[in-house]
Write an enzyme that holds these catalytic residues in place. Structure first.
Site, mmCIF file in Angstrom:
data_model
loop_
_atom_site.group_PDB
_atom_site.id
_atom_site.type_symbol
_atom_site.label_atom_id
_atom_site.label_comp_id
_atom_site.label_asym_id
_atom_site.label_seq_id
_atom_site.Cartn_x
_atom_site.Cartn_y
_atom_site.Cartn_z
ATOM 1 N N ASP A 33 -3.766 -33.351 -10.402
ATOM 2 C CA ASP A 33 -3.435 -32.071 -10.298
ATOM 3 C C ASP A 33 -2.104 -31.860 -9.198
ATOM 4 O O ASP A 33 -2.480 -30.828 -8.275
ATOM 5 C CB ASP A 33 -4.662 -31.159 -9.983
ATOM 6 C CG ASP A 33 -5.634 -31.489 -11.123
ATOM 7 O OD1 ASP A 33 -5.549 -31.614 -12.294
ATOM 8 O OD2 ASP A 33 -6.845 -31.373 -10.492
ATOM 9 N N GLU A 188 -5.007 -23.270 -18.458
ATOM 10 C CA GLU A 188 -5.316 -23.410 -17.129
ATOM 11 C C GLU A 188 -4.324 -23.967 -16.480
ATOM 12 O O GLU A 188 -2.982 -24.102 -16.729
ATOM 13 C CB GLU A 188 -6.455 -24.584 -16.982
ATOM 14 C CG GLU A 188 -6.340 -25.827 -17.371
ATOM 15 C CD GLU A 188 -7.617 -26.760 -17.471
ATOM 16 O OE1 GLU A 188 -8.626 -26.084 -17.282
ATOM 17 O OE2 GLU A 188 -7.379 -28.054 -17.435
#
Length: 512
Positions: A33, A188
């Site tokens: 991420d 997301e």
């Protein structure tokens, strides 16, 4: 004719000079991420950290290729409550941004509070105490414009936007829906960028596994409506072009523009080893972006991501180095603990550490005594030495290949009530438990070594300078995400559980 030939050769030479090889990943091992920002000639990048303390590792680079960890954003228990966290919980995807002299990091503590942000004047820290936020969902991000601060996240599988006060976190406007993506599950990881009069909204879809991908939409108004790129997804290896690549699961990215005007994207992906299995976790990758005026961005020319790619000239080349460490230095930002550590269980001295056993085992996962670092290569050696005299009865002390609380390999010493020492190589794979054991006679010092060799681990021990003896071998796939689950990757280190304590003289980690 000669003039034409010379012009052609000059053009070819220029094209040759303007491209260079790029080796991926740029930050290997469990570093998922990624989010990135540039401040003048410096780049800063952060990753999610889930159940590990300290949280949110932060890296610095001047060339996008060579990165050095300069700290951890969340380095105090007052910032980071990890009670009960596993590699399914804890700190999810962070975003780092810079605005008017202040660095902002916004993230989610899943299981212990939700969305919050911290600030700093220096990316090395110290960072502020948490500023808690009202809008929930995961993977929050920030956008600053015209004196306003906007926050986006994904409650109810919809990318939502609101305005907040960056000083207090107070929500100033209602949350408004922007986009639900192209139909892939789990929309997301939203980020907003403004270019050529458009607001571009970049998101991840498909779940952070094989079908992971990046999609993008744009609008003339920050609140929409957003038009989906007809060429979505703009990044995925889950297609015919990328299906044979070792790298899979490409997604969750963040654009950055370099000082020379070129565009790049950092994103996560993973490398398969021994078939369709990955155990090192989701790593940080880099790819070039062509972003012409008024048009949609194109990542890596529309081609899949590989471990070696030809890209437009970067600002540096990856430095060849052998990663190794020997001393156990708690100030090294690479060291991590599982959940918030109990400080009294760790006594550091002369390059080593004495670990006091926790009542919780690694499997029970309640602040176990553990200190380790991420495994960043599929070929590596880790080794330690334990003073048998320091090993208390009832204490199990050793080294571990740890993926998740119910997925780990352990190589340890145990002293029985009569003073006998047993070495054991054990595994916990969900509900399966097994151990191979050997008794040691009158040993004073015992070395424990785990070697990663391509697609398996080798577990060895040696007493008082004797040659190493192999006790066990295990496939890496057994601690892969596909088998034991979780959102992290293998972390290797030392642990103690049961009763008493043990002295570890050093910890070697060497990548081959």
């Amino acid at each position: 004719m000669r003039k034409v030939f010379l012009l052609l050769m000059t053009w070819v030479a220029a094209m040759t000079v303007s491209a260079q090889p790029l080796r991926n990943p740029i930050i290997p091992g469990y570093h998922p991420d990624p989010s990135i920002c540039r401040v003048n000639s410096d780049f800063y990048l952060v990753n999610s950290s889930f159940q590990y303390f300290p949280g949110v590792p932060i890296f610095h680079s001047t060339d996008l290729v060579n990165w050095k960890q300069i700290g951890n954003v969340l380095d105090r228990s007052s910032q980071l409550n990890l009670k009960g966290a596993s590699s399914w919980l804890g700190i999810y995807a962070p975003t780092i941004r810079y605005h008017e002299g202040v660095y902002y990091m916004i993230t989610t503590n899943v299981g212990n509070g939700g969305n919050f942000m911290v600030t700093a004047k220096d990316p090395k820290g110290p960072w502020s105490e948490p500023i808690w936020l009202e809008q929930q969902g995961i993977d929050p991000s920030l956008w600053f414009e015209d004196g306003k601060c906007y926050m986006m996240s994904n409650p109810d599988n919809t990318i939502m936007l609101c305005e907040i006060d960056p000083a207090t976190g107070k929500q100033l406007t209602e949350s408004r829906p922007l986009w639900q993506g192209t139909g892939g599950r789990y929309p997301e990881g939203p980020h907003i960028y403004k270019k050529d009069g458009y607001y571009y909204l970049l998101i991840s879809e498909g779940g952070t596994e094989l079908a992971h991908r990046l999609t993008i939409a744009r609008s003339k108004d920050i609140y929409g409506p957003y038009e989906s790129n007809p060429a979505n997804p703009i990044l995925t290896n889950c297609n015919m072009k990328g299906q044979t690549m070792q790298i899979q699961g490409t997604g969750h990215g963040d654009f950055v523009q370099a000082a020379d005007g070129s565009w790049w994207i950092t994103f996560l992906a993973y490398r398969n080893f021994g078939g369709s299995y990955h155990h090192l976790g989701r790593e940080t990758y880099l790819a070039p972006v062509e972003w012409k005026k008024g048009e949609w961005p194109v990542v890596n020319g529309g081609n899949p991501i590989d471990t070696l790619m030809q890209v437009p000239a970067l600002f540096g080349t990856l430095a060849d180095s052998v990663k190794s460490q020997h001393d156990i230095n708690p100030k090294d930002p690479q060291w991590v603990y599982i959940q918030n550590p109990i400080a009294d269980n760790y006594r550091f001295a002369k390059g080593g550490v004495t670990l006091k056993a926790s009542a919780s085992t690694l499997t029970e996962n309640s602040q176990p005594t553990f200190i380790g670092r991420r495994q960043e290569s599929n070929t590596m050696v880790m080794e330690t030495e334990i003073d048998v005299a320091s090993l208390d009865k009832g204490c199990e002390a050793g080294i571990t290949v740890y993926q998740i609380h119910d997925g780990h390999f352990d190589l340890a010493l145990v002293k029985d009530d009569k003073g006998g020492v047993e070495v054991q190589a054990a595994y916990t794979i969900k509900t399966l438990h097994q151990a191979q054991k050997a008794m040691l006679a009158k040993a004073k010092k015992v070395r424990l070594r785990i070697t990663a060799v391509a697609d398996h681990y080798v577990f060895e021990y040696a007493a008082d300078g004797a040659p190493f003896t192999t006790l066990s071998r295990q496939a890496c796939s057994l601690v892969s995400t596909e088998v034991v689950g979780g959102f992290t990757g293998v972390v290797v280190g030392m642990y103690a559980q049961g009763k008493g304590a043990a002295r570890f003289n050093y910890f070697d980690y060497i990548e081959n």
